[in-house]
Scaffold this active site. Structure first.
Site, PDB file in Angstrom:
ATOM      1  N   HIS A  71      14.140  50.529 -64.743  1.00 35.04           N
ATOM      2  CA  HIS A  71      13.417  51.522 -65.386  1.00 35.04           C
ATOM      3  C   HIS A  71      13.315  52.696 -64.790  1.00 35.04           C
ATOM      4  O   HIS A  71      13.263  53.760 -65.364  1.00 35.04           O
ATOM      5  CB  HIS A  71      11.826  51.088 -65.529  1.00 35.04           C
ATOM      6  CG  HIS A  71      11.679  49.494 -65.815  1.00 35.04           C
ATOM      7  ND1 HIS A  71      12.125  49.222 -67.260  1.00 35.04           N
ATOM      8  CD2 HIS A  71      11.337  48.452 -65.304  1.00 35.04           C
ATOM      9  CE1 HIS A  71      11.662  47.634 -67.381  1.00 35.04           C
ATOM     10  NE2 HIS A  71      11.200  47.479 -66.266  1.00 35.04           N
ATOM     11  N   HIS A  98       7.928  57.153 -57.873  1.00 34.98           N
ATOM     12  CA  HIS A  98       8.963  57.080 -58.566  1.00 34.98           C
ATOM     13  C   HIS A  98       9.314  58.307 -59.517  1.00 34.98           C
ATOM     14  O   HIS A  98       8.412  59.135 -59.322  1.00 34.98           O
ATOM     15  CB  HIS A  98       9.110  55.783 -59.720  1.00 34.98           C
ATOM     16  CG  HIS A  98       8.064  55.695 -60.457  1.00 34.98           C
ATOM     17  ND1 HIS A  98       6.582  55.467 -59.935  1.00 34.98           N
ATOM     18  CD2 HIS A  98       7.790  56.185 -61.676  1.00 34.98           C
ATOM     19  CE1 HIS A  98       5.747  55.592 -61.030  1.00 34.98           C
ATOM     20  NE2 HIS A  98       6.472  56.134 -61.979  1.00 34.98           N
ATOM     21  N   HIS A 100      10.687  60.013 -63.693  1.00 34.11           N
ATOM     22  CA  HIS A 100      11.150  60.017 -64.938  1.00 34.11           C
ATOM     23  C   HIS A 100      11.889  61.248 -65.315  1.00 34.11           C
ATOM     24  O   HIS A 100      11.731  62.309 -64.700  1.00 34.11           O
ATOM     25  CB  HIS A 100       9.717  59.772 -65.731  1.00 34.11           C
ATOM     26  CG  HIS A 100       8.927  58.979 -65.526  1.00 34.11           C
ATOM     27  ND1 HIS A 100       8.859  57.777 -66.180  1.00 34.11           N
ATOM     28  CD2 HIS A 100       7.857  58.834 -64.423  1.00 34.11           C
ATOM     29  CE1 HIS A 100       7.858  56.954 -65.544  1.00 34.11           C
ATOM     30  NE2 HIS A 100       7.291  57.486 -64.795  1.00 34.11           N
ATOM     31  N   HIS A 123       6.085  60.607 -59.877  1.00 35.46           N
ATOM     32  CA  HIS A 123       4.808  59.914 -59.601  1.00 35.46           C
ATOM     33  C   HIS A 123       4.650  59.553 -58.297  1.00 35.46           C
ATOM     34  O   HIS A 123       5.439  58.681 -57.909  1.00 35.46           O
ATOM     35  CB  HIS A 123       4.591  58.981 -60.749  1.00 35.46           C
ATOM     36  CG  HIS A 123       4.476  59.339 -62.012  1.00 35.46           C
ATOM     37  ND1 HIS A 123       4.929  58.893 -63.216  1.00 35.46           N
ATOM     38  CD2 HIS A 123       3.773  60.536 -62.615  1.00 35.46           C
ATOM     39  CE1 HIS A 123       4.552  59.539 -64.286  1.00 35.46           C
ATOM     40  NE2 HIS A 123       4.126  60.846 -63.967  1.00 35.46           N
ATOM     41  N   THR A 204       1.943  54.354 -67.238  1.00 39.83           N
ATOM     42  CA  THR A 204       2.581  54.733 -68.300  1.00 39.83           C
ATOM     43  C   THR A 204       3.871  53.658 -68.631  1.00 39.83           C
ATOM     44  O   THR A 204       4.912  53.907 -69.608  1.00 39.83           O
ATOM     45  CB  THR A 204       3.523  56.276 -68.366  1.00 39.83           C
ATOM     46  OG1 THR A 204       4.381  55.862 -67.192  1.00 39.83           O
ATOM     47  CG2 THR A 204       2.350  57.151 -67.811  1.00 39.83           C
ATOM     48  N   THR A 205       3.819  52.670 -67.978  1.00 42.53           N
ATOM     49  CA  THR A 205       4.803  51.511 -68.333  1.00 42.53           C
ATOM     50  C   THR A 205       3.935  50.128 -68.684  1.00 42.53           C
ATOM     51  O   THR A 205       2.767  50.116 -68.095  1.00 42.53           O
ATOM     52  CB  THR A 205       5.628  51.221 -66.862  1.00 42.53           C
ATOM     53  OG1 THR A 205       4.671  51.098 -65.789  1.00 42.53           O
ATOM     54  CG2 THR A 205       6.398  52.347 -66.416  1.00 42.53           C
TER      55      THR A 205
HETATM   56  N1  LIG Z   1       9.512  51.755 -62.761  1.00 40.49           N
HETATM   57  C1  LIG Z   1       8.439  51.144 -62.916  1.00 40.49           C
HETATM   58  N2  LIG Z   1       7.308  51.923 -62.596  1.00 40.49           N
HETATM   59  C2  LIG Z   1       6.033  50.973 -62.561  1.00 40.49           C
HETATM   60  C3  LIG Z   1       4.618  51.727 -62.425  1.00 40.49           C
HETATM   61  C4  LIG Z   1       3.605  51.156 -61.868  1.00 40.49           C
HETATM   62  C5  LIG Z   1       2.638  51.696 -61.807  1.00 40.49           C
HETATM   63  C6  LIG Z   1       2.306  52.991 -62.259  1.00 40.49           C
HETATM   64 CL1  LIG Z   1       0.785  53.739 -62.283  1.00 40.49          CL
HETATM   65  C7  LIG Z   1       3.368  53.791 -62.931  1.00 40.49           C
HETATM   66  S1  LIG Z   1       3.148  55.215 -63.479  1.00 40.49           S
HETATM   67  N3  LIG Z   1       4.547  55.525 -64.496  1.00 40.49           N
HETATM   68  O1  LIG Z   1       2.100  55.297 -64.441  1.00 40.49           O
HETATM   69  O2  LIG Z   1       2.985  56.201 -62.527  1.00 40.49           O
HETATM   70  C8  LIG Z   1       4.767  53.066 -63.129  1.00 40.49           C
HETATM   71  C9  LIG Z   1       6.125  49.863 -62.811  1.00 40.49           C
HETATM   72  S2  LIG Z   1       7.745  49.541 -62.989  1.00 40.49           S
HETATM   73 ZN   LIG Z   2       5.656  56.875 -63.571  1.00 41.63          ZN
END
Ligand SMILES: Nc1nc(-c2ccc(Cl)c(S(N)(=O)=O)c2)cs1
Ligand SMILES: [Zn+2]
Length: 263
Positions: A71, A98, A100, A123, A204-205
Site C-alpha cells: 500500500h 510512510h 502517499h 505520515h 486513512t487505511t
Molecule cells: N500502508 C499502511 N499504512 C497503514 C497505516 C497504519 C496506521 C495509520 Cl495511522 C496510517 S495513516 N495513513 O492514517 O497515517 C496508516 C497500515 S498499512
Molecule cells: Zn498515511
C-alpha cells in the site's frame, strides 16, 4: 478478512481486480469522524494550547528497515523515538513512517488545504504511552504527524537514502534497510513546525479506527522532481509488477460535527 483485500480506487477500477476500493472499505471506514479531510484555513479555530512539539530521538542517525507493504513504502521506527507537547495528553512513541503520492503533482496528498492537494504526504505514526506500555483502544491511541511534500528543483539530501532503497523493494512484502537517516533531517526546520492544524480523526487505511489525533503541519517538505518520480517509477502494488504504486490516497472525508483547530 475482507480488509486484507482492501485497495485504492486506482486498483479497484482495474478490470479483473477483486479488491475493495475506498467506498467498500469496512471496519470503521463508513463512520463519521474519518480522515483525511480538506482543511479550510479560515474556519480553523486558533487554540493557544497548541504549543510546539518536543521531539526525542529524532536526531539519531540510524539504519532503518523499510518495506513495500503493498500500500505504501513504510519505515519501521519502533526504537524509542517519541514526541511530547503539541497539546498531546501524553508522550507518543514513533511506530512507523510512510508516504502517499500520485504522479499528478496536485493529487498526491491525502489532506488538502483550502482544496489544494500536494504532490505527496508523509505520515509519522505514533502510539500513546511509553515503549514498555502502550494503551488500549481509545480516541487518542494514535498521534499522526502529517507533512505535505512539494516538488522543487533542489535535491533533498535527507531523503536520498530512502529514494535509493526503493528499487530494492519494488515488489510488495519486500524489505531492505536504509542507513544513516535521521528523522529530524527529513522534516522542515524545527522553528517552522510551530504552525499546524489539529483535528480528531482516523487511520486513512482500513480498518479506519477513529483513534487518531491528527497534526497537519503548514510548512511543506520539498523534494527534487526526480526524487519524487522515483516512488511511482520503482514501486509496484503487485508481484507481477504490472501496476506501479501511485495514487495510494484515500479521498477526503466529511468533517461533519468536528472543529479543526490551528496553533
Ligand atoms: N500502508 C499502511 N499504512 C497503514 C497505516 C497504519 C496506521 C495509520 Cl495511522 C496510517 S495513516 N495513513 O492514517 O497515517 C496508516 C497500515 S498499512
Ligand atoms: Zn498515511
Amino acid at each position: 478478512t475482507a480488509d486484507e483485500h482492501w485497495c485504492y480506487e486506482i486498483q479497484a477500477k482495474e478490470p479483473n481486480s477483486n479488491c475493495k476500493g475506498p467506498d467498500q472499505w469496512t471496519g470503521d471506514c463508513q463512520k463519521n469522524h474519518q480522515s483525511p479531510i480538506n482543511i479550510v484555513t479560515k474556519e480553523a479555530k486558533v487554540n493557544p494550547d497548541l504549543k510546539p512539539f518536543t521531539f526525542f530521538g529524532y536526531d539519531q542517525k540510524k539504519r532503518w528497515e523499510v518495506k513495500n507493504d503493498g500500500h505504501s513504502v513504510k519505515m519501521m521506527l519502533g526504537n524509542g523515538s517519541f514526541i511530547t507537547g503539541g497539546d498531546l495528553p501524553a508522550q507518543y512513541q514513533a511506530v512507523q513512517l510512510h508516504l502517499h503520492w500520485s504522479q499528478d503533482l496536485n493529487k498526491g496528498s491525502e489532506h488538502s488545504i483550502n482544496g489544494k492537494h500536494f504532490a505527496m504526504e508523509m505520515h509519522i505514526v505514533h502510539e500513546k504511552g511509553t515503549s514498555s506500555n502502550a494503551v488500549e483502544d481509545s480516541k487518542d491511541k494514535n498521534a499522526v504527524l502529517a507533512f505535505m511534500i512539494e516538488v522543487g528543483d533542489e535535491e533533498n539530501k535527507a531523503f536520498q537514502p530512502l529514494v535509493e532503497a526503493l528499487p530494492h523493494i519494488s515488489k510488495p512484502s519486500t524489505n531492505t534497510t536504509v542507513n544513516e537517516i535521521s528523522l529530524e533531517d527529513m522534516l522542515p526546520k524545527k522553528e517552522k513546525l510551530v504552525h499546524y492544524f489539529r483535528y480528531q480523526g482516523s487511520l486513512t487505511t482500513p480498518t479506519c479506527d477513529e483513534t487518531v489525533i491528527w497534526t497537519v503541519f503548514e510548512e511543506p517538505i520539498k523534494l527534487h522532481k526526480d526524487q519524487f518520480l522515483e516512488f511511482s517509477k520503482r514501486l509496484f502494488y503487485d508481484e507481477e509488477q504490472k501496476f506501479v504504486m501511485e495514487d495510494n490516497v484515500r479521498p477526503v472525508q466529511q468533517l461533519g460535527d468536528r472543529q479543526v483547530f490551528r496553533s
